[in-house]
Design a protein around this motif. Structure first.
Motif, short mmCIF file in Angstrom:
data_model
loop_
_atom_site.label_atom_id
_atom_site.label_comp_id
_atom_site.label_asym_id
_atom_site.label_seq_id
_atom_site.Cartn_x
_atom_site.Cartn_y
_atom_site.Cartn_z
N THR A 17 1.47 -1.54 -3.53
CA THR A 17 0.27 -0.79 -3.60
C THR A 17 -1.16 -1.31 -2.82
OG1 THR A 17 -0.64 -1.15 -5.93
CG2 THR A 17 1.04 0.79 -5.22
N LEU A 18 -1.29 -2.67 -2.95
CA LEU A 18 -2.32 -3.38 -2.42
C LEU A 18 -1.87 -3.79 -0.89
CD1 LEU A 18 -4.70 -5.02 -2.71
CD2 LEU A 18 -3.39 -7.00 -2.90
N SER A 19 -0.70 -4.07 -0.59
CA SER A 19 -0.65 -4.52 0.69
C SER A 19 -0.37 -3.14 1.97
CB SER A 19 0.84 -5.36 0.87
OG SER A 19 1.95 -4.79 0.47
N ILE A 20 0.52 -2.33 1.22
CA ILE A 20 0.75 -1.14 2.30
C ILE A 20 -0.59 -0.43 2.87
CG2 ILE A 20 1.47 1.21 2.27
CD1 ILE A 20 3.98 0.09 0.82
N PRO A 21 -1.53 -0.36 1.98
CA PRO A 21 -2.91 0.40 2.55
C PRO A 21 -3.71 -0.50 3.42
CG PRO A 21 -2.82 0.77 0.36
CD PRO A 21 -1.68 -0.19 0.61
N VAL A 22 -3.58 -1.84 2.89
CA VAL A 22 -4.28 -2.83 3.97
C VAL A 22 -3.46 -2.90 5.27
CG1 VAL A 22 -4.93 -5.34 3.96
CG2 VAL A 22 -5.12 -4.11 1.96
N THR A 23 -2.29 -3.04 5.14
CA THR A 23 -1.39 -3.17 6.48
C THR A 23 -1.69 -2.16 7.39
OG1 THR A 23 -0.26 -4.64 5.14
CG2 THR A 23 0.83 -3.77 7.44
N LEU A 24 -1.66 -0.84 6.83
CA LEU A 24 -1.72 0.36 7.58
C LEU A 24 -3.24 0.30 8.00
CD1 LEU A 24 -0.36 3.00 8.28
CD2 LEU A 24 -1.41 3.84 6.23
N ILE A 25 -4.31 0.32 7.20
CA ILE A 25 -5.31 0.28 7.88
C ILE A 25 -5.74 -0.99 8.99
CG2 ILE A 25 -8.07 -0.33 7.56
CD1 ILE A 25 -7.66 1.02 4.93
N ILE A 27 -3.27 -1.94 10.98
CA ILE A 27 -2.49 -1.52 12.31
C ILE A 27 -3.15 -0.36 12.88
CG2 ILE A 27 -0.32 -0.22 12.70
CD1 ILE A 27 1.12 -1.73 10.44
N LEU A 28 -3.70 0.63 12.11
CA LEU A 28 -4.47 1.64 13.00
C LEU A 28 -5.56 1.04 13.70
CD1 LEU A 28 -4.44 4.37 10.29
CD2 LEU A 28 -3.03 4.18 12.23
N LYS A 29 -6.33 0.16 12.93
CA LYS A 29 -7.60 -0.29 13.83
C LYS A 29 -7.00 -1.07 15.05
CE LYS A 29 -11.97 -3.02 13.80
NZ LYS A 29 -12.35 -3.73 13.10
N ALA A 30 -5.94 -1.96 14.96
CA ALA A 30 -5.60 -2.75 16.02
C ALA A 30 -5.05 -2.01 17.16
CB ALA A 30 -4.43 -3.74 15.36
N SER A 31 -4.33 -0.45 16.91
CA SER A 31 -3.91 0.04 18.00
C SER A 31 -4.75 1.07 18.60
CB SER A 31 -2.55 1.07 17.20
OG SER A 31 -3.17 1.71 16.23
N GLY A 32 -6.05 1.01 17.97
CA GLY A 32 -7.21 2.04 18.47
C GLY A 32 -7.17 3.52 18.05
N VAL A 33 -6.42 3.78 16.85
CA VAL A 33 -6.32 5.06 16.21
C VAL A 33 -7.61 5.16 15.47
CG1 VAL A 33 -4.96 6.41 14.75
CG2 VAL A 33 -3.98 5.10 16.51
N SER A 34 -8.10 4.06 14.55
CA SER A 34 -9.05 4.07 13.88
C SER A 34 -10.15 3.06 14.21
CB SER A 34 -8.73 3.92 12.21
OG SER A 34 -9.99 3.63 11.53
N HIS A 35 -11.45 3.40 13.75
CA HIS A 35 -12.49 2.40 14.27
C HIS A 35 -12.71 1.64 13.07
CE1 HIS A 35 -13.20 4.02 18.18
NE2 HIS A 35 -13.16 5.46 17.38
N VAL A 105 6.96 -7.64 0.75
CA VAL A 105 7.89 -6.31 1.16
C VAL A 105 7.05 -5.06 1.91
CG1 VAL A 105 9.25 -4.49 0.27
CG2 VAL A 105 9.78 -6.77 -0.19
N GLY A 106 5.75 -4.93 1.07
CA GLY A 106 5.07 -3.88 1.74
C GLY A 106 4.28 -4.05 3.00
N GLY A 107 3.97 -5.41 3.54
CA GLY A 107 3.77 -5.63 4.91
C GLY A 107 4.94 -5.63 5.68
N GLY A 108 6.12 -5.91 5.36
CA GLY A 108 7.51 -5.80 6.12
C GLY A 108 7.81 -4.39 6.27
N LEU A 109 7.78 -3.59 5.52
CA LEU A 109 7.92 -2.12 5.62
C LEU A 109 7.09 -1.35 6.72
CD1 LEU A 109 8.58 -0.76 1.88
CD2 LEU A 109 10.06 -1.09 3.74
N LEU A 110 5.74 -1.90 7.02
CA LEU A 110 5.01 -1.45 8.15
C LEU A 110 5.18 -2.01 9.50
CD1 LEU A 110 1.95 -0.35 5.75
CD2 LEU A 110 3.95 1.33 6.89
N ALA A 111 6.04 -3.11 9.37
CA ALA A 111 5.95 -3.90 10.85
C ALA A 111 6.60 -3.18 11.75
CB ALA A 111 6.78 -5.02 10.50
N PRO A 112 7.57 -2.25 11.49
CA PRO A 112 7.99 -1.41 12.53
C PRO A 112 7.12 -0.45 13.20
CG PRO A 112 9.89 -1.51 11.09
CD PRO A 112 8.52 -2.28 10.46
N LEU A 113 6.18 0.00 12.17
CA LEU A 113 5.06 1.03 12.64
C LEU A 113 4.41 0.08 13.58
CD1 LEU A 113 3.57 3.76 12.55
CD2 LEU A 113 2.40 2.84 10.55
#
Length: 120
Positions: A17-25, A27-35, A105-113
């Motif tokens: 629950t710590l790594s999934i939101p941090v990784t998701l945020i 990823i979204l900033k790096a891809s330009g979806v979020s500022h 594991v939380g970071g690895g689950l979001l690597a494909p995204l």
């Protein structure tokens, strides 16, 4: 309300629950979806506070700050003096390692995204 007891399952879930939101945020900033990213002061402060609280409650355990197995004859000095004390320290270290596995594991689950958003 009593504090929950820390075990391997709570430590793993706290890591996820710590790594999934941090990784998701991130990823979204790096891809330009979020500022907003993790480098934003408010988001960083939230995750630092969340990290400290979950680490204290679900990984280390609140009752582990002054444990009976580590108590010595000197007041306010805690050190393993017998097998029970070493077992206690090894169990806390084990929960910390399980928490670290949850973070990985939380970071690895979001690597494909991350890969899909970076390479359309």
């Amino acid at each position: 309300m009593p504090f929950p007891s820390a075990n391997g399952k709570t430590a793993f879930i706290a890591g996820l629950t710590l790594s999934i939101p941090v990784t998701l945020i991130s990823i979204l900033k790096a891809s330009g979806v979020s500022h907003h990213g993790v480098d934003s002061p408010r988001i960083l402060a939230f995750f630092v506070i969340y990290f400290l609280l979950t680490l204290a409650v679900f990984v280390v355990d609140v009752r582990s700050f002054a444990p009976k197995p580590l108590k010595t004859r000197i007041p306010l000095v805690y050190f393993p003096t017998n097998r029970e004390g070493f077992h206690f320290l090894v169990s806390v270290l084990g929960r910390i390692l399980v928490w670290l596995a949850g973070v990985i594991v939380g970071g690895g689950l979001l690597a494909p995204l991350w890969y899909v958003l970076r390479n359309p």
